[in-house]
Design an enzyme around this catalytic site. Structure first.
Site, PDB file in Angstrom:
ATOM      1  N   HIS A   1       1.876   4.647  -2.818  1.00 13.36           N
ATOM      2  CA  HIS A   1       2.072   6.090  -2.582  1.00 13.36           C
ATOM      3  C   HIS A   1       3.487   6.498  -3.011  1.00 13.36           C
ATOM      4  O   HIS A   1       3.692   7.534  -3.632  1.00 13.36           O
ATOM      5  CB  HIS A   1       1.899   6.412  -1.097  1.00 13.36           C
TER       6      HIS A   1
ATOM      7  N   HIS B   1       0.843  -1.200   0.000  1.00  9.65           N
ATOM      8  CA  HIS B   1       0.000   0.000   0.000  1.00  9.65           C
ATOM      9  C   HIS B   1       0.888   1.264   0.000  1.00  9.65           C
ATOM     10  O   HIS B   1       0.745   2.134  -0.853  1.00  9.65           O
ATOM     11  CB  HIS B   1      -0.921  -0.010   1.226  1.00  9.65           C
ATOM     12  N   GLU B   2       1.800   1.323   0.960  1.00 13.98           N
ATOM     13  CA  GLU B   2       2.651   2.517   1.062  1.00 13.98           C
ATOM     14  C   GLU B   2       3.539   2.647  -0.171  1.00 13.98           C
ATOM     15  O   GLU B   2       3.856   3.760  -0.607  1.00 13.98           O
ATOM     16  CB  GLU B   2       3.487   2.488   2.348  1.00 13.98           C
TER      17      GLU B   2
ATOM     18  N   GLU C   1      -4.352   8.090  -3.022  1.00 10.69           N
ATOM     19  CA  GLU C   1      -4.873   6.823  -2.498  1.00 10.69           C
ATOM     20  C   GLU C   1      -5.148   5.835  -3.633  1.00 10.69           C
ATOM     21  O   GLU C   1      -5.034   4.627  -3.448  1.00 10.69           O
ATOM     22  CB  GLU C   1      -6.135   7.099  -1.673  1.00 10.69           C
TER      23      GLU C   1
HETATM   24 ZN    ZN Z   1      -2.934   5.302   1.782  1.00  8.95          ZN
END
Ligand code: ZN
Length: 489
Positions: free
Chosen positions: A263, A259-260, A289
């Protein structure tokens, strides 16, 4: 120097200071000895004051005015966003900015204490104070009293170019369809992780292997441990990812890393030459996001990724030797309603957001009193997710956002899910089946596609236009629903 050059130099320097402030915060989250916290708070306040003064320097107004006359298209794109940010900052009276900063830090402390005690009443007066100030903030920023609402002014700070009505039009039918999918499909429990000890060091090595494979450049970034995972950018070639390790479950950290990393890939793909200017900056929280959800969910929870990941997982975690790709995929796509948003699966997640969006909108427009929040939360939660909330820590006290005055923030999570699914459909049209690419570890064309369609543009377009250009379609929740039905139906 021309006015545009003066502006550029000024904003680059502000961005250098912001990077230093980010470094100081990153260190606080990852390494700070507890005794150093008060000193660190002073350092952060000093930096924040300096940066705010730079961003509201009265000379900026003159430079913006003068530069507008001879701007080329890139410069014009930078000036549009700089003008918007400057005007927003200037509309806030300094006394309100200070009052909000103080209320935030007090509310954060009382929220932490209230959550530990699972006692909403301890947080209620601070939440009331935050709401009063946030209403003042929205009124100072301005909103369209004919047809709009206060919430618009706050949403604009997180997702420029969208409106409360547009978000409601997306979320309300999405919630109905997701609820239908849940009731048709029923719950799908996860195959349990085999009992064992999965050392943090092994998990870190696995995480780095996956980061390298998907194209996160570790010469321009790194992965460290923290309590609450996040991604922060210290400069154009320095993107920090953080994760946390549970030594009984190697997939927990891996998916938070993925997830990170989404980003982080976005940050690494922004145009370095435009550092400090809007064209070198991420466009909105929702688009940010979308990048994390794209890698974590669209790619990461696909059958192809499970096939690619399995041997890598097994070579480091012998306990998982008995699993096949079907078991791993079933684990990654389990569906079971729970109380906590951050633990929610792909299907239930958006229901958690709808709940928060509706309640914070009511709190802001005064149709829900702060003291009635827990009851309203619990009733709505049971209708949406079928679970009876029995304590506030598992209910309306679970998120930090309201204590930070982040009203208008929550919808960006679901916007991110919608953008990610819409991008995935467009990428599939261009590249073919993404699962098949992931199965053979061909992540480079996927990243290149995101770089070209999203990352390279910085803030050139507002999110709705960026998504329209990237996918050829207006934003809609239909691709997300198709994705959920395909994977979970
Ligand atoms: Zn996030």
């Amino acid at each position: 120097m021309t006015s545009y050059e003066l502006l550029t130099a000024h904003h680059r320097e502000a961005a250098l200071w912001s990077g230093i402030a980010a470094l100081v915060s990153w260190d606080q989250e990852c390494f700070l000895p507890t005794g150093a916290a008060p000193w660190r708070a002073e350092q952060q306040a000093a930096l924040a004051g300096m940066i705010h003064a730079r961003r509201t320097d009265p000379r900026l107004g003159d430079w913006l005015q003068a530069a507008a006359d001879q701007a080329d298209p890139d410069q014009a794109a930078n000036l549009r966003r700089l003008r918007r940010d400057y005007d927003r900052a200037c509309r806030l009276p300094p006394a309100l900015v200070i009052a909000l900063a103080k209320a935030r830090s007090e509310a954060y402390e009382s929220w932490k204490a209230a959550r530990v005690a699972s006692n909403f009443a301890r947080f209620a007066p601070d939440l009331q104070r935050i709401l009063d100030l946030v209403r003042e903030e929205a009124d100072a920023l301005g909103w369209n009293s004919a047809g709009g609402e206060r919430y618009d002014a706050l949403l604009e700070g997180f997702e420029p170019g969208t409106s409360t009505a547009a978000v409601a039009a997306l979320l309300t039918p999405l919630a109905q369809e997701v609820a239908r999918l849940l009731s048709e499909r029923g719950h799908r429990p996860a195959p349990a992780i085999p009992r064992g000890h999965y050392p943090a060091g092994t998990q870190q090595a696995l995480g780095e292997e996956v980061l390298d494979a998907i194209g996160f450049d570790r010469r321009r970034g790194r992965l460290d441990r923290t309590v609450h995972p996040f991604c922060t950018t210290l400069g154009p070639d320095d993107v920090r990812l953080t994760t946390r390790y549970r030594e009984d479950d190697p997939l927990d950290a891996l998916y938070s890393t993925l997830h990170e990393a989404g980003h982080g890939l976005y940050e690494q793909g922004l145009p370095t030459a435009q550092f400090g200017l809007p064209l070198g900056d991420a466009v909105s929280l929702g688009v940010h996001e979308s990048q994390s959800r794209f890698w974590e969910n669209v790619i990461g929870r696909g059958r192809g990724f499970a096939q690619w990941l399995l041997p890598r997982l097994q070579s480091r975690c012998a306990e998982l030797g008995g699993w096949d790709a079907t078991t791993l995929h079933a684990h990654l796509t389990a569906v079971a309603p729970g109380f906590i948003r951050v633990d929610a699966d792909e299907v239930c997640y958006n229901l958690h957001i709808v709940l928060r969006f509706e309640l914070e909108r009511q709190l802001l427009n005064g149709t829900l009193a702060v003291t009635d929040l827990p009851a309203a939360w619990n009733a709505r939660f049971e209708r949406l997710l079928g679970l009876k909330v029995t304590d506030d820590a598992q209910g309306c006290l679970q998120d930090v956002h309201w204590s930070h005055a982040g009203i208008g923030y929550f919808p960006t999570y679901t916007l991110g899910n919608c953008y990610a699914a819409q991008l995935a459909e467009a990428a599939t049209r261009d590249l073919g089946d993404l699962d098949q690419l992931a199965a053979r570890g061909a992540f480079a064309p996927i990243l290149a596609w995101l770089r070209e369609r999203i990352h390279a543009h910085g803030c050139r377009y507002e999110a709705p236009e960026l998504i329209r250009r990237a996918t050829g379609q207006e934003l809609s929740s239909a691709p997300l629903l198709r994705h959920l039905r395909r994977r979970y139906g």
